[in-house]
Scaffold this motif. Structure first.
Motif, PDB file in Angstrom:
ATOM      1  N   LEU A  93     -26.207  -5.104   3.308  1.00 36.17           N
ATOM      2  CA  LEU A  93     -27.015  -3.741   3.656  1.00 36.17           C
ATOM      3  C   LEU A  93     -26.197  -2.801   2.391  1.00 36.17           C
ATOM      4  O   LEU A  93     -26.946  -1.864   2.032  1.00 36.17           O
ATOM      5  CB  LEU A  93     -26.349  -3.173   4.828  1.00 36.17           C
ATOM      6  N   ALA A  94     -25.003  -3.067   2.022  1.00 33.69           N
ATOM      7  CA  ALA A  94     -24.339  -2.136   0.894  1.00 33.69           C
ATOM      8  C   ALA A  94     -24.930  -2.324  -0.452  1.00 33.69           C
ATOM      9  O   ALA A  94     -25.225  -1.368  -1.195  1.00 33.69           O
ATOM     10  CB  ALA A  94     -22.995  -2.247   0.805  1.00 33.69           C
ATOM     11  N   ILE A  95     -25.649  -3.551  -0.915  1.00 32.41           N
ATOM     12  CA  ILE A  95     -26.254  -3.759  -2.141  1.00 32.41           C
ATOM     13  C   ILE A  95     -27.541  -2.901  -2.446  1.00 32.41           C
ATOM     14  O   ILE A  95     -27.525  -2.103  -3.465  1.00 32.41           O
ATOM     15  CB  ILE A  95     -26.423  -5.322  -2.370  1.00 32.41           C
ATOM     16  N   PRO A  96     -28.550  -2.888  -1.605  1.00 36.16           N
ATOM     17  CA  PRO A  96     -29.453  -1.987  -2.035  1.00 36.16           C
ATOM     18  C   PRO A  96     -28.917  -0.545  -1.902  1.00 36.16           C
ATOM     19  O   PRO A  96     -29.552   0.417  -2.755  1.00 36.16           O
ATOM     20  CB  PRO A  96     -30.405  -2.342  -0.822  1.00 36.16           C
ATOM     21  N   LEU A 100     -29.290   2.242  -4.934  1.00 38.44           N
ATOM     22  CA  LEU A 100     -29.983   3.712  -4.786  1.00 38.44           C
ATOM     23  C   LEU A 100     -29.072   4.841  -5.041  1.00 38.44           C
ATOM     24  O   LEU A 100     -29.637   5.846  -5.062  1.00 38.44           O
ATOM     25  CB  LEU A 100     -30.544   3.550  -3.277  1.00 38.44           C
ATOM     26  N   SER A 101     -27.762   4.474  -5.210  1.00 36.92           N
ATOM     27  CA  SER A 101     -26.663   5.432  -5.511  1.00 36.92           C
ATOM     28  C   SER A 101     -26.254   5.448  -6.516  1.00 36.92           C
ATOM     29  O   SER A 101     -25.526   6.159  -7.196  1.00 36.92           O
ATOM     30  CB  SER A 101     -25.903   5.574  -4.230  1.00 36.92           C
ATOM     31  N   ALA A 102     -26.948   4.695  -7.647  1.00 34.49           N
ATOM     32  CA  ALA A 102     -26.324   4.478  -8.945  1.00 34.49           C
ATOM     33  C   ALA A 102     -27.122   5.156  -9.952  1.00 34.49           C
ATOM     34  O   ALA A 102     -28.331   5.128 -10.001  1.00 34.49           O
ATOM     35  CB  ALA A 102     -26.558   2.899  -9.509  1.00 34.49           C
ATOM     36  N   SER A 103     -26.511   6.399 -10.398  1.00 32.60           N
ATOM     37  CA  SER A 103     -27.418   7.390 -11.388  1.00 32.60           C
ATOM     38  C   SER A 103     -28.040   6.661 -12.617  1.00 32.60           C
ATOM     39  O   SER A 103     -29.055   7.282 -13.064  1.00 32.60           O
ATOM     40  CB  SER A 103     -26.543   8.317 -11.710  1.00 32.60           C
ATOM     41  N   ASN A 104     -27.546   5.367 -13.039  1.00 31.70           N
ATOM     42  CA  ASN A 104     -28.260   4.727 -14.192  1.00 31.70           C
ATOM     43  C   ASN A 104     -29.365   3.954 -13.850  1.00 31.70           C
ATOM     44  O   ASN A 104     -30.084   3.192 -14.587  1.00 31.70           O
ATOM     45  CB  ASN A 104     -27.414   3.920 -14.811  1.00 31.70           C
ATOM     46  N   ILE A 105     -29.709   3.759 -12.304  1.00 29.42           N
ATOM     47  CA  ILE A 105     -30.813   3.132 -11.937  1.00 29.42           C
ATOM     48  C   ILE A 105     -31.884   3.812 -11.277  1.00 29.42           C
ATOM     49  O   ILE A 105     -33.032   3.526 -11.279  1.00 29.42           O
ATOM     50  CB  ILE A 105     -30.168   2.078 -10.756  1.00 29.42           C
ATOM     51  N   PRO A 107     -33.158   7.996  -9.972  1.00 26.89           N
ATOM     52  CA  PRO A 107     -32.840   9.585 -10.362  1.00 26.89           C
ATOM     53  C   PRO A 107     -31.745  10.173  -9.567  1.00 26.89           C
ATOM     54  O   PRO A 107     -31.439   9.712  -8.711  1.00 26.89           O
ATOM     55  CB  PRO A 107     -34.216  10.012 -10.058  1.00 26.89           C
ATOM     56  N   LYS A 108     -31.263  11.162 -10.650  1.00 24.54           N
ATOM     57  CA  LYS A 108     -30.295  11.872  -9.985  1.00 24.54           C
ATOM     58  C   LYS A 108     -30.103  12.166  -8.587  1.00 24.54           C
ATOM     59  O   LYS A 108     -29.068  12.181  -7.808  1.00 24.54           O
ATOM     60  CB  LYS A 108     -29.266  12.474 -11.001  1.00 24.54           C
ATOM     61  N   PRO A 109     -31.211  13.192  -8.190  1.00 27.04           N
ATOM     62  CA  PRO A 109     -31.209  13.638  -6.848  1.00 27.04           C
ATOM     63  C   PRO A 109     -31.257  12.495  -5.940  1.00 27.04           C
ATOM     64  O   PRO A 109     -30.563  12.785  -4.842  1.00 27.04           O
ATOM     65  CB  PRO A 109     -32.631  14.187  -6.842  1.00 27.04           C
ATOM     66  N   VAL A 110     -31.892  11.302  -6.047  1.00 31.13           N
ATOM     67  CA  VAL A 110     -31.802  10.295  -5.279  1.00 31.13           C
ATOM     68  C   VAL A 110     -30.603   9.649  -5.011  1.00 31.13           C
ATOM     69  O   VAL A 110     -29.984   9.551  -4.004  1.00 31.13           O
ATOM     70  CB  VAL A 110     -32.880   9.233  -5.519  1.00 31.13           C
ATOM     71  N   ALA A 111     -29.754   9.551  -6.108  1.00 28.66           N
ATOM     72  CA  ALA A 111     -28.413   9.014  -6.090  1.00 28.66           C
ATOM     73  C   ALA A 111     -27.489   9.953  -5.390  1.00 28.66           C
ATOM     74  O   ALA A 111     -26.517   9.579  -4.672  1.00 28.66           O
ATOM     75  CB  ALA A 111     -27.986   8.682  -7.505  1.00 28.66           C
ATOM     76  N   PHE A 112     -27.726  11.252  -5.582  1.00 27.27           N
ATOM     77  CA  PHE A 112     -27.002  12.300  -4.879  1.00 27.27           C
ATOM     78  C   PHE A 112     -26.933  12.231  -3.543  1.00 27.27           C
ATOM     79  O   PHE A 112     -25.860  12.076  -2.753  1.00 27.27           O
ATOM     80  CB  PHE A 112     -27.164  13.621  -5.399  1.00 27.27           C
ATOM     81  N   ILE A 113     -28.058  11.935  -2.826  1.00 22.30           N
ATOM     82  CA  ILE A 113     -28.410  12.048  -1.468  1.00 22.30           C
ATOM     83  C   ILE A 113     -27.882  10.792  -0.687  1.00 22.30           C
ATOM     84  O   ILE A 113     -27.204  10.718   0.283  1.00 22.30           O
ATOM     85  CB  ILE A 113     -29.874  12.182  -1.153  1.00 22.30           C
ATOM     86  N   ILE A 114     -28.206   9.664  -1.569  1.00 23.29           N
ATOM     87  CA  ILE A 114     -27.569   8.346  -0.780  1.00 23.29           C
ATOM     88  C   ILE A 114     -26.118   8.406  -0.755  1.00 23.29           C
ATOM     89  O   ILE A 114     -25.290   8.142  -0.026  1.00 23.29           O
ATOM     90  CB  ILE A 114     -28.102   7.203  -1.688  1.00 23.29           C
ATOM     91  N   ARG A 115     -25.564   9.146  -1.914  1.00 23.51           N
ATOM     92  CA  ARG A 115     -24.008   9.104  -2.104  1.00 23.51           C
ATOM     93  C   ARG A 115     -23.302  10.038  -1.160  1.00 23.51           C
ATOM     94  O   ARG A 115     -22.256   9.795  -0.269  1.00 23.51           O
ATOM     95  CB  ARG A 115     -23.538   9.527  -3.376  1.00 23.51           C
ATOM     96  N   LEU A 116     -24.143  11.191  -0.382  1.00 26.36           N
ATOM     97  CA  LEU A 116     -23.583  12.076   0.585  1.00 26.36           C
ATOM     98  C   LEU A 116     -23.584  11.100   1.881  1.00 26.36           C
ATOM     99  O   LEU A 116     -22.802  11.300   2.691  1.00 26.36           O
ATOM    100  CB  LEU A 116     -24.725  13.184   0.542  1.00 26.36           C
ATOM    101  N   PHE A 117     -24.761  10.513   2.178  1.00 31.90           N
ATOM    102  CA  PHE A 117     -24.680   9.653   3.104  1.00 31.90           C
ATOM    103  C   PHE A 117     -23.632   8.303   3.499  1.00 31.90           C
ATOM    104  O   PHE A 117     -23.084   8.435   4.210  1.00 31.90           O
ATOM    105  CB  PHE A 117     -26.200   8.725   3.394  1.00 31.90           C
ATOM    106  N   LEU A 118     -23.196   7.892   2.024  1.00 33.46           N
ATOM    107  CA  LEU A 118     -22.211   6.935   2.149  1.00 33.46           C
ATOM    108  C   LEU A 118     -20.989   7.779   2.608  1.00 33.46           C
ATOM    109  O   LEU A 118     -20.224   7.147   3.015  1.00 33.46           O
ATOM    110  CB  LEU A 118     -22.302   6.094   0.658  1.00 33.46           C
ATOM    111  N   ILE A 119     -20.857   9.067   2.172  1.00 35.59           N
ATOM    112  CA  ILE A 119     -19.350   9.746   2.188  1.00 35.59           C
ATOM    113  C   ILE A 119     -19.363   9.933   3.521  1.00 35.59           C
ATOM    114  O   ILE A 119     -18.317   9.827   4.135  1.00 35.59           O
ATOM    115  CB  ILE A 119     -19.446  11.094   1.365  1.00 35.59           C
TER     116      ILE A 119
END
Length: 268
Positions: A93-96, A100-105, A107-119
């Protein structure tokens, strides 16, 4: 004068900053010591500590070498199974989520939202997840597996993101220049760079989950933790000694094997 001495002499002086840092650390240390309360430290506590040590020295060998559902070997095997399966599910589950939270893969807004969820996922302790899943699924190993999986997602995703963001983009650009499809770029450009590190991190997480799985047994999420707390509450120190010896041996074996595997994977 050698190069090292030159660097030391040329290094800027930070006396004021070092003094301020030292003072802040000392203040926090003294403030933390105010929370230490030794008033409850009695002779009874010393006696219990002696009994625990005596139990480790003279363990219940019947419990230690009994291969039924009440024996230490079976309970340790159940603990390993909970930690292993929880790590596998959490890694998958962590791989996808990491991609989705890698900013080089993405868009940054998507990466930011996923990172907030992981935090948010990482802020909740494992024992709280365990209590939540016990309410949902009932006590037993399944609650432990789900807890280990959810706890693993938070840490693994964070470490996977760091690995993904360190990808060699030149390789991907070379594959794109020769007309490779997105699947081929993932297969030949991304997976070879990430596979070894992902496996190494997952093994490290399994090592941590093994210790957490033993603690989760205290709240009824399967494993060896529940028999340990029952034996301590009943003052059966020889049984406590048997369980602690089994845990120490298991953790030492897993630590040795995981280090061997990680070193072999990283070195190729």
């Amino acid at each position: 004068m050698n190069i090292i001495e030159k660097h030391l002499l040329n290094e800027p002086k930070r006396t004021v900053q070092n003094v301020i840092t030292a003072v802040i650390v000392i203040i926090f240390l003294m403030w933390s010591l105010t929370a230490v309360d030794l008033s409850n430290f009695t002779s009874n506590g010393v006696a219990i500590a002696k009994n625990i040590l005596h139990g480790i020295v003279t363990p219940n060998t019947d419990l230690l070498f009994t291969f039924n559902t009440n024996g230490v070997p079976y309970l340790l095997l159940e603990t390993v199974a909970i930690a292993f399966l929880g790590t596998i599910v959490g890694t998958i589950l962590a791989i996808p989520l990491a991609f989705l939270s890698a900013s080089n893969i993405v868009p940054k807004p998507v990466a930011f939202i996923i990172r907030l969820f992981l935090i948010f996922v990482r802020t909740i302790p494992a024992i709280v997840y365990g209590l939540m899943f016990i309410r949902v699924t009932g006590p037993g190993p399944f609650a432990g597996v789900m807890t280990m999986a959810l706890v693993s997602i938070g840490m693994l995703s964070k470490l996977f993101v760091d690995i993904i963001e360190d990808l060699e983009v030149n390789i991907l650009e070379s594959l794109e220049s020769i007309g490779c499809t997105p699947f081929e770029k993932i297969r030949y450009g991304i997976i070879p760079q990430l596979f070894a590190m992902f496996i190494s991190v997952a093994i490290y997480r399994f090592d941590m989950n093994l210790r957490d799985a033993a603690i989760l047994g205290l709240v009824g999420a399967g494993g060896i933790g529940a028999p340990l707390i029952f034996a301590m509450n009943a003052y059966k120190w020889s049984e406590v000694g048997s369980i602690l010896i089994g845990l120490m041996v298991l953790i030492l074996i897993v630590e040795f094997l995981s280090n061997k595997i990680r070193n072999k994977i990283v070195r190729g």
